[in-house]
Design a protein around this motif. Structure first.
Motif, PDB file in Angstrom:
ATOM      1  N   PRO A 178       0.824  -1.206   0.000  1.00 47.92           N
ATOM      2  CA  PRO A 178       0.000   0.000   0.000  1.00 47.92           C
ATOM      3  C   PRO A 178       0.858   1.257   0.000  1.00 47.92           C
ATOM      4  O   PRO A 178       1.968   1.260   0.515  1.00 47.92           O
ATOM      5  CB  PRO A 178      -0.791  -0.120   1.306  1.00 47.92           C
ATOM      6  CG  PRO A 178       0.043  -0.998   2.178  1.00 47.92           C
ATOM      7  CD  PRO A 178       0.770  -1.938   1.252  1.00 47.92           C
ATOM      8  N   ALA A 179       0.323   2.301  -0.600  1.00 50.93           N
ATOM      9  CA  ALA A 179       0.993   3.602  -0.571  1.00 50.93           C
ATOM     10  C   ALA A 179       0.958   4.133   0.857  1.00 50.93           C
ATOM     11  O   ALA A 179       0.054   3.794   1.630  1.00 50.93           O
ATOM     12  CB  ALA A 179       0.274   4.568  -1.509  1.00 50.93           C
ATOM     13  N   PRO A 180       1.934   4.951   1.235  1.00 50.78           N
ATOM     14  CA  PRO A 180       1.934   5.488   2.600  1.00 50.78           C
ATOM     15  C   PRO A 180       0.648   6.272   2.873  1.00 50.78           C
ATOM     16  O   PRO A 180       0.212   7.079   2.069  1.00 50.78           O
ATOM     17  CB  PRO A 180       3.135   6.422   2.628  1.00 50.78           C
ATOM     18  CG  PRO A 180       3.975   6.042   1.464  1.00 50.78           C
ATOM     19  CD  PRO A 180       3.073   5.420   0.463  1.00 50.78           C
ATOM     20  N   SER A 181       0.041   6.005   4.003  1.00 53.47           N
ATOM     21  CA  SER A 181      -1.159   6.742   4.390  1.00 53.47           C
ATOM     22  C   SER A 181      -0.745   7.887   5.301  1.00 53.47           C
ATOM     23  O   SER A 181       0.410   8.022   5.663  1.00 53.47           O
ATOM     24  CB  SER A 181      -2.130   5.815   5.121  1.00 53.47           C
ATOM     25  OG  SER A 181      -1.605   5.453   6.382  1.00 53.47           O
ATOM     26  N   GLN A 182      -1.709   8.699   5.680  1.00 54.92           N
ATOM     27  CA  GLN A 182      -1.389   9.811   6.575  1.00 54.92           C
ATOM     28  C   GLN A 182      -0.886   9.306   7.918  1.00 54.92           C
ATOM     29  O   GLN A 182      -0.161  10.010   8.595  1.00 54.92           O
ATOM     30  CB  GLN A 182      -2.602  10.713   6.745  1.00 54.92           C
ATOM     31  CG  GLN A 182      -2.859  11.562   5.526  1.00 54.92           C
ATOM     32  CD  GLN A 182      -3.911  12.627   5.774  1.00 54.92           C
ATOM     33  OE1 GLN A 182      -4.614  12.584   6.771  1.00 54.92           O
ATOM     34  NE2 GLN A 182      -4.007  13.572   4.867  1.00 54.92           N
ATOM     35  N   ASN A 183      -1.261   8.080   8.304  1.00 53.78           N
ATOM     36  CA  ASN A 183      -0.774   7.519   9.559  1.00 53.78           C
ATOM     37  C   ASN A 183       0.703   7.168   9.465  1.00 53.78           C
ATOM     38  O   ASN A 183       1.380   7.041  10.469  1.00 53.78           O
ATOM     39  CB  ASN A 183      -1.571   6.276   9.941  1.00 53.78           C
ATOM     40  CG  ASN A 183      -3.001   6.608  10.296  1.00 53.78           C
ATOM     41  OD1 ASN A 183      -3.307   7.743  10.657  1.00 53.78           O
ATOM     42  ND2 ASN A 183      -3.883   5.643  10.174  1.00 53.78           N
ATOM     43  N   ASP A 184       1.219   6.980   8.238  1.00 52.51           N
ATOM     44  CA  ASP A 184       2.617   6.653   8.032  1.00 52.51           C
ATOM     45  C   ASP A 184       3.452   7.907   7.782  1.00 52.51           C
ATOM     46  O   ASP A 184       4.609   7.820   7.450  1.00 52.51           O
ATOM     47  CB  ASP A 184       2.770   5.712   6.838  1.00 52.51           C
ATOM     48  CG  ASP A 184       2.090   4.377   7.060  1.00 52.51           C
ATOM     49  OD1 ASP A 184       1.949   3.966   8.222  1.00 52.51           O
ATOM     50  OD2 ASP A 184       1.678   3.756   6.069  1.00 52.51           O
ATOM     51  N   GLU A 185       2.832   9.078   7.923  1.00 50.70           N
ATOM     52  CA  GLU A 185       3.523  10.332   7.671  1.00 50.70           C
ATOM     53  C   GLU A 185       3.681  11.131   8.964  1.00 50.70           C
ATOM     54  O   GLU A 185       2.952  10.940   9.925  1.00 50.70           O
ATOM     55  CB  GLU A 185       2.752  11.174   6.651  1.00 50.70           C
ATOM     56  CG  GLU A 185       2.713  10.567   5.270  1.00 50.70           C
ATOM     57  CD  GLU A 185       1.946  11.417   4.285  1.00 50.70           C
ATOM     58  OE1 GLU A 185       2.212  11.274   3.094  1.00 50.70           O
ATOM     59  OE2 GLU A 185       1.079  12.208   4.700  1.00 50.70           O
ATOM     60  N   GLN A 186       4.646  12.021   8.944  1.00 46.85           N
ATOM     61  CA  GLN A 186       4.888  12.893  10.082  1.00 46.85           C
ATOM     62  C   GLN A 186       5.068  14.314   9.564  1.00 46.85           C
ATOM     63  O   GLN A 186       5.659  14.533   8.511  1.00 46.85           O
ATOM     64  CB  GLN A 186       6.153  12.458  10.821  1.00 46.85           C
ATOM     65  CG  GLN A 186       6.506  13.347  11.991  1.00 46.85           C
ATOM     66  CD  GLN A 186       7.724  12.844  12.738  1.00 46.85           C
ATOM     67  OE1 GLN A 186       8.042  11.669  12.689  1.00 46.85           O
ATOM     68  NE2 GLN A 186       8.401  13.737  13.412  1.00 46.85           N
ATOM     69  N   VAL A 187       4.552  15.271  10.300  1.00 49.87           N
ATOM     70  CA  VAL A 187       4.741  16.680   9.953  1.00 49.87           C
ATOM     71  C   VAL A 187       6.062  17.139  10.550  1.00 49.87           C
ATOM     72  O   VAL A 187       6.351  16.886  11.719  1.00 49.87           O
ATOM     73  CB  VAL A 187       3.577  17.547  10.495  1.00 49.87           C
ATOM     74  CG1 VAL A 187       3.854  19.018  10.272  1.00 49.87           C
ATOM     75  CG2 VAL A 187       2.272  17.135   9.853  1.00 49.87           C
ATOM     76  N   VAL A 188       6.864  17.792   9.721  1.00 45.55           N
ATOM     77  CA  VAL A 188       8.110  18.406  10.181  1.00 45.55           C
ATOM     78  C   VAL A 188       8.069  19.879   9.785  1.00 45.55           C
ATOM     79  O   VAL A 188       7.290  20.287   8.931  1.00 45.55           O
ATOM     80  CB  VAL A 188       9.356  17.722   9.588  1.00 45.55           C
ATOM     81  CG1 VAL A 188       9.461  16.286  10.055  1.00 45.55           C
ATOM     82  CG2 VAL A 188       9.375  17.798   8.075  1.00 45.55           C
ATOM     83  N   VAL A 189       8.914  20.677  10.398  1.00 46.08           N
ATOM     84  CA  VAL A 189       8.982  22.105  10.102  1.00 46.08           C
ATOM     85  C   VAL A 189      10.310  22.379   9.404  1.00 46.08           C
ATOM     86  O   VAL A 189      11.361  21.889   9.833  1.00 46.08           O
ATOM     87  CB  VAL A 189       8.859  22.951  11.388  1.00 46.08           C
ATOM     88  CG1 VAL A 189       8.963  24.437  11.077  1.00 46.08           C
ATOM     89  CG2 VAL A 189       7.554  22.644  12.102  1.00 46.08           C
ATOM     90  N   VAL A 190      10.242  23.153   8.316  1.00 43.19           N
ATOM     91  CA  VAL A 190      11.442  23.544   7.576  1.00 43.19           C
ATOM     92  C   VAL A 190      11.511  25.060   7.505  1.00 43.19           C
ATOM     93  O   VAL A 190      10.499  25.744   7.643  1.00 43.19           O
ATOM     94  CB  VAL A 190      11.447  22.946   6.146  1.00 43.19           C
ATOM     95  CG1 VAL A 190      11.484  21.426   6.184  1.00 43.19           C
ATOM     96  CG2 VAL A 190      10.269  23.424   5.328  1.00 43.19           C
ATOM     97  N   VAL A 191      12.730  25.584   7.305  1.00 42.98           N
ATOM     98  CA  VAL A 191      12.879  27.026   7.131  1.00 42.98           C
ATOM     99  C   VAL A 191      12.664  27.361   5.667  1.00 42.98           C
ATOM    100  O   VAL A 191      13.048  26.607   4.778  1.00 42.98           O
ATOM    101  CB  VAL A 191      14.251  27.536   7.634  1.00 42.98           C
ATOM    102  CG1 VAL A 191      14.336  27.487   9.134  1.00 42.98           C
ATOM    103  CG2 VAL A 191      15.395  26.765   7.030  1.00 42.98           C
ATOM    104  N   THR A 192      12.000  28.500   5.410  1.00 39.42           N
ATOM    105  CA  THR A 192      11.670  28.892   4.037  1.00 39.42           C
ATOM    106  C   THR A 192      12.764  29.741   3.388  1.00 39.42           C
ATOM    107  O   THR A 192      12.680  30.046   2.208  1.00 39.42           O
ATOM    108  CB  THR A 192      10.336  29.654   3.996  1.00 39.42           C
ATOM    109  OG1 THR A 192      10.437  30.800   4.851  1.00 39.42           O
ATOM    110  CG2 THR A 192       9.191  28.768   4.442  1.00 39.42           C
ATOM    111  N   ARG A 193      13.745  30.148   4.174  1.00 39.03           N
ATOM    112  CA  ARG A 193      14.909  30.870   3.639  1.00 39.03           C
ATOM    113  C   ARG A 193      16.076  30.655   4.595  1.00 39.03           C
ATOM    114  O   ARG A 193      15.886  30.149   5.710  1.00 39.03           O
ATOM    115  CB  ARG A 193      14.608  32.355   3.461  1.00 39.03           C
ATOM    116  CG  ARG A 193      14.323  33.118   4.736  1.00 39.03           C
ATOM    117  CD  ARG A 193      14.114  34.614   4.435  1.00 39.03           C
ATOM    118  NE  ARG A 193      13.671  35.348   5.590  1.00 39.03           N
ATOM    119  CZ  ARG A 193      14.480  35.844   6.525  1.00 39.03           C
ATOM    120  NH1 ARG A 193      15.767  35.675   6.454  1.00 39.03           N
ATOM    121  NH2 ARG A 193      13.982  36.510   7.558  1.00 39.03           N
ATOM    122  N   ASP A 194      17.267  30.989   4.170  1.00 40.74           N
ATOM    123  CA  ASP A 194      18.437  30.848   5.031  1.00 40.74           C
ATOM    124  C   ASP A 194      18.292  31.739   6.260  1.00 40.74           C
ATOM    125  O   ASP A 194      17.829  32.874   6.149  1.00 40.74           O
ATOM    126  CB  ASP A 194      19.712  31.240   4.279  1.00 40.74           C
ATOM    127  CG  ASP A 194      20.038  30.302   3.121  1.00 40.74           C
ATOM    128  OD1 ASP A 194      19.423  29.225   3.033  1.00 40.74           O
ATOM    129  OD2 ASP A 194      20.910  30.653   2.316  1.00 40.74           O
TER     130      ASP A 194
END
Length: 102
Positions: free
Chosen positions: A30-46
């Motif tokens: 099966p394709a990854p479901s939302q349960n197999d995903e995690q939210v991470v935070v990234v910076v949008t600029r240096d």
């Protein structure tokens, strides 16, 4: 047909069947479901060391859990108002230890 030719044909058919079985197993996953995903935070600029995080500097991104660092920040609200301990490049995942209280 001689026996050696028949043996080669049978071997080729067995190999082909084995490959088809393996391909079917891969396609059946099966394709990854939302349960197999995690939210991470990234910076949008240096950003440089000491920069205080604002909402406009940050973006949330979904990753497969297996690809996300265990110590990744999981929400923008955990970052806003905190300072970066070290410089971060655009797109880098923010880790808990990257932030400190200003």
């Amino acid at each position: 047909m001689n026996p050696a030719s028949i043996k080669h044909i049978v071997s080729a058919l067995i190999l082909f069947g084995s490959l088809l079985g393996q391909a079917g197993a891969v396609l059946a996953q099966p394709a990854p479901s939302q349960n197999d995903e995690q939210v991470v935070v990234v910076v949008t600029r240096d950003v440089s060391k000491g920069t205080v995080a604002t909402q406009s500097l940050l973006s949330e991104k979904r990753l497969e859990k297996r690809l996300a660092p265990i110590n990744a920040v999981s929400g923008i609200s955990e970052c806003v108002g905190r300072a970066f301990k070290r410089a971060r490049s655009k797109g880098q995942i923010i880790l808990i230890e990257d932030l400190e209280n200003p």
